[in-house]
Motif scaffolding. Sequence first.
Motif, PDB file in Angstrom:
ATOM      1  N   ILE A  81       0.826  -1.198   0.000  1.00 40.08           N
ATOM      2  CA  ILE A  81       0.000   0.000   0.000  1.00 40.08           C
ATOM      3  C   ILE A  81       0.858   1.244   0.000  1.00 40.08           C
ATOM      4  O   ILE A  81       2.026   1.225   0.381  1.00 40.08           O
ATOM      5  CB  ILE A  81      -0.944  -0.005   1.223  1.00 40.08           C
ATOM      6  N   ALA A  82       0.274   2.401  -0.406  1.00 37.31           N
ATOM      7  CA  ALA A  82       0.995   3.662  -0.466  1.00 37.31           C
ATOM      8  C   ALA A  82       1.386   4.114   0.924  1.00 37.31           C
ATOM      9  O   ALA A  82       0.778   3.721   1.931  1.00 37.31           O
ATOM     10  CB  ALA A  82       0.123   4.711  -1.151  1.00 37.31           C
ATOM     11  N   ALA A  83       2.419   5.006   0.979  1.00 34.19           N
ATOM     12  CA  ALA A  83       2.979   5.410   2.266  1.00 34.19           C
ATOM     13  C   ALA A  83       1.937   6.073   3.162  1.00 34.19           C
ATOM     14  O   ALA A  83       1.845   5.764   4.358  1.00 34.19           O
ATOM     15  CB  ALA A  83       4.163   6.342   2.028  1.00 34.19           C
ATOM     16  N   SER A  84       1.127   7.005   2.635  1.00 32.94           N
ATOM     17  CA  SER A  84       0.145   7.712   3.459  1.00 32.94           C
ATOM     18  C   SER A  84      -0.925   6.760   3.983  1.00 32.94           C
ATOM     19  O   SER A  84      -1.298   6.813   5.164  1.00 32.94           O
ATOM     20  CB  SER A  84      -0.501   8.840   2.652  1.00 32.94           C
ATOM     21  N   ALA A  85      -1.403   5.880   3.111  1.00 33.91           N
ATOM     22  CA  ALA A  85      -2.398   4.905   3.549  1.00 33.91           C
ATOM     23  C   ALA A  85      -1.801   3.932   4.562  1.00 33.91           C
ATOM     24  O   ALA A  85      -2.474   3.489   5.492  1.00 33.91           O
ATOM     25  CB  ALA A  85      -2.953   4.144   2.342  1.00 33.91           C
ATOM     26  N   ARG A  86      -0.517   3.624   4.378  1.00 34.09           N
ATOM     27  CA  ARG A  86       0.153   2.702   5.307  1.00 34.09           C
ATOM     28  C   ARG A  86       0.255   3.319   6.709  1.00 34.09           C
ATOM     29  O   ARG A  86       0.088   2.628   7.716  1.00 34.09           O
ATOM     30  CB  ARG A  86       1.542   2.369   4.767  1.00 34.09           C
ATOM     31  N   LEU A  87       0.514   4.626   6.762  1.00 36.70           N
ATOM     32  CA  LEU A  87       0.580   5.294   8.062  1.00 36.70           C
ATOM     33  C   LEU A  87      -0.767   5.234   8.782  1.00 36.70           C
ATOM     34  O   LEU A  87      -0.833   5.007   9.996  1.00 36.70           O
ATOM     35  CB  LEU A  87       1.004   6.752   7.885  1.00 36.70           C
ATOM     36  N   LEU A  88      -1.843   5.448   8.035  1.00 34.91           N
ATOM     37  CA  LEU A  88      -3.166   5.368   8.640  1.00 34.91           C
ATOM     38  C   LEU A  88      -3.455   3.955   9.126  1.00 34.91           C
ATOM     39  O   LEU A  88      -4.056   3.759  10.194  1.00 34.91           O
ATOM     40  CB  LEU A  88      -4.230   5.805   7.635  1.00 34.91           C
ATOM     41  N   ARG A  89      -3.039   2.977   8.344  1.00 36.21           N
ATOM     42  CA  ARG A  89      -3.233   1.587   8.744  1.00 36.21           C
ATOM     43  C   ARG A  89      -2.443   1.272  10.004  1.00 36.21           C
ATOM     44  O   ARG A  89      -2.955   0.633  10.935  1.00 36.21           O
ATOM     45  CB  ARG A  89      -2.790   0.675   7.588  1.00 36.21           C
ATOM     46  N   ALA A 107       8.607   6.178  13.217  1.00 35.66           N
ATOM     47  CA  ALA A 107       9.325   7.460  13.339  1.00 35.66           C
ATOM     48  C   ALA A 107       8.526   8.587  12.692  1.00 35.66           C
ATOM     49  O   ALA A 107       8.477   9.718  13.209  1.00 35.66           O
ATOM     50  CB  ALA A 107      10.705   7.342  12.700  1.00 35.66           C
ATOM     51  N   ARG A 108       7.883   8.298  11.564  1.00 27.76           N
ATOM     52  CA  ARG A 108       7.075   9.311  10.887  1.00 27.76           C
ATOM     53  C   ARG A 108       5.868   9.706  11.734  1.00 27.76           C
ATOM     54  O   ARG A 108       5.523  10.895  11.821  1.00 27.76           O
ATOM     55  CB  ARG A 108       6.615   8.771   9.529  1.00 27.76           C
ATOM     56  N   LEU A 109       5.207   8.739  12.391  1.00 28.19           N
ATOM     57  CA  LEU A 109       4.077   9.049  13.273  1.00 28.19           C
ATOM     58  C   LEU A 109       4.515   9.955  14.421  1.00 28.19           C
ATOM     59  O   LEU A 109       3.792  10.878  14.810  1.00 28.19           O
ATOM     60  CB  LEU A 109       3.463   7.764  13.829  1.00 28.19           C
ATOM     61  N   ARG A 110       5.710   9.711  14.932  1.00 30.78           N
ATOM     62  CA  ARG A 110       6.205  10.563  16.013  1.00 30.78           C
ATOM     63  C   ARG A 110       6.421  11.992  15.532  1.00 30.78           C
ATOM     64  O   ARG A 110       6.152  12.946  16.263  1.00 30.78           O
ATOM     65  CB  ARG A 110       7.506   9.978  16.563  1.00 30.78           C
ATOM     66  N   GLU A 111       6.879  12.134  14.290  1.00 29.63           N
ATOM     67  CA  GLU A 111       7.057  13.480  13.728  1.00 29.63           C
ATOM     68  C   GLU A 111       5.726  14.206  13.586  1.00 29.63           C
ATOM     69  O   GLU A 111       5.667  15.437  13.686  1.00 29.63           O
ATOM     70  CB  GLU A 111       7.733  13.390  12.357  1.00 29.63           C
ATOM     71  N   LEU A 112       4.660  13.437  13.362  1.00 29.73           N
ATOM     72  CA  LEU A 112       3.333  14.029  13.191  1.00 29.73           C
ATOM     73  C   LEU A 112       2.652  14.352  14.518  1.00 29.73           C
ATOM     74  O   LEU A 112       1.565  14.920  14.522  1.00 29.73           O
ATOM     75  CB  LEU A 112       2.444  13.078  12.380  1.00 29.73           C
TER      76      LEU A 112
END
Length: 315
Positions: A2-10, A42-47
Motif C-alpha cells: 500500500i501507499a505510504a500515506s495509507a500505510r501510516l493510517l493503517r 518514526a514518521r508518526l512521532r514526527e506528526l
Amino acid sequence: MIAASARLLRLLSLLSSRPSWTCAELAERMEVTDRTVRRDVARLRELGYTVDSEAGPWGGYRLRAGSHLPPLILDDEEALAVAVGLSEAALGGDQAALSAMLKLRQVLPRRIADRLGELDDAFVRLPGTDGPQISPGLLLELAAACRRGERARLSYTDGAGRATVRDIDPYRLVHTGRRWYFVARDVARGQWRTFRADRVDRVQPTGHPADLTDPPDPAHLVSRNIANGPYPLTATIRLPVPLREALRLIPATTGTHHPDGPDATVVDIGGPDADGLARYLLGLATPLRVLAPDAVRHALARRARELAEENAARP
C-alpha cells in the motif's frame, strides 16, 4: 504494497486497537518489512503521535496520549458511536458538542452519514418538561447555516400555527436550558429576530451572502424576547443586589437584566396584568422597587398592605 500515506493510517489504526504490538506482528499485518515499520513509527512521532517502544524479544510499540491532539482515526462503528453521543449531548444544550458534531458530520463518509440519518429517524423521545424536541439533523442544519454566512430561506411555523416562508440572514443558535433558539435577521423587515428551533420546518441556502451588519448580542436578544415577548404588560424593577444575585432571584428566561452600578440591577419582567406581576414580585421575598408602571407599583403596595393587615389581625 500500500501507499505510504495509507500505510501510516493503517499503522495508526492497528496501534489504536490494542495496548501493544511487536515489530514483527505489525510487519506481518501490514505486509511490509520490519525496517518499514520502524520508519513509519518514526514518521508518526514526527506528526505528533506519542509511540513508546520497548527493546528486547518481548518488546514492541505502544501508542499513548500525547501533549496535543493529533488526527484521530476511527473505524465505522466508532465514528457512528461518537456521532450519536455528540448528537445527544448537543440536544441537551452542549455548545461544544454541537460544534464537534458539525465538524464530524462534514467529514463522515456517505455510508456512515446515511446510517446516522437512519438512527435519527428511528429515535423516539418522550415529551417531558422541556417541551417539543428538535432532531439532531435539523439542529445540525441550523448550525451549518450560521457558519456559512449565507442568506437562507426559512420555512417556519409560528406560535399561532401559521406556516410562513421568509428570507433570513442566519447568525447564532442559543440554548436556554429548555430549548434551542435560532437568531437571524429577517430580511424583509430588516429586524433581528429569534425563532424557536423546534418550529423550523426547513432552512435552505439561497447562494447570496448574508448581511450581518451590527449583529445583536444573541443571548440577550433571546432572553429579552422570552421574558417580555408574549405578555401584554412589562414592569421595570430595581433590585439592590449585583447582577449575579439578581439572576438567581429572577432567571434570564423570566426577565431582562441591566446592571445599575456594582450593587444593583434593573430588571424588565413581562406579565399578564398588574395584579399578576404584583403577585410574582411579592413571591420573590426580597427588597425591590418598582420603577414602572404605576399600575404595578400600586398593585404591589395594595397586596403588601393586605398581607400585613392579615398577619397583624388577632385570631
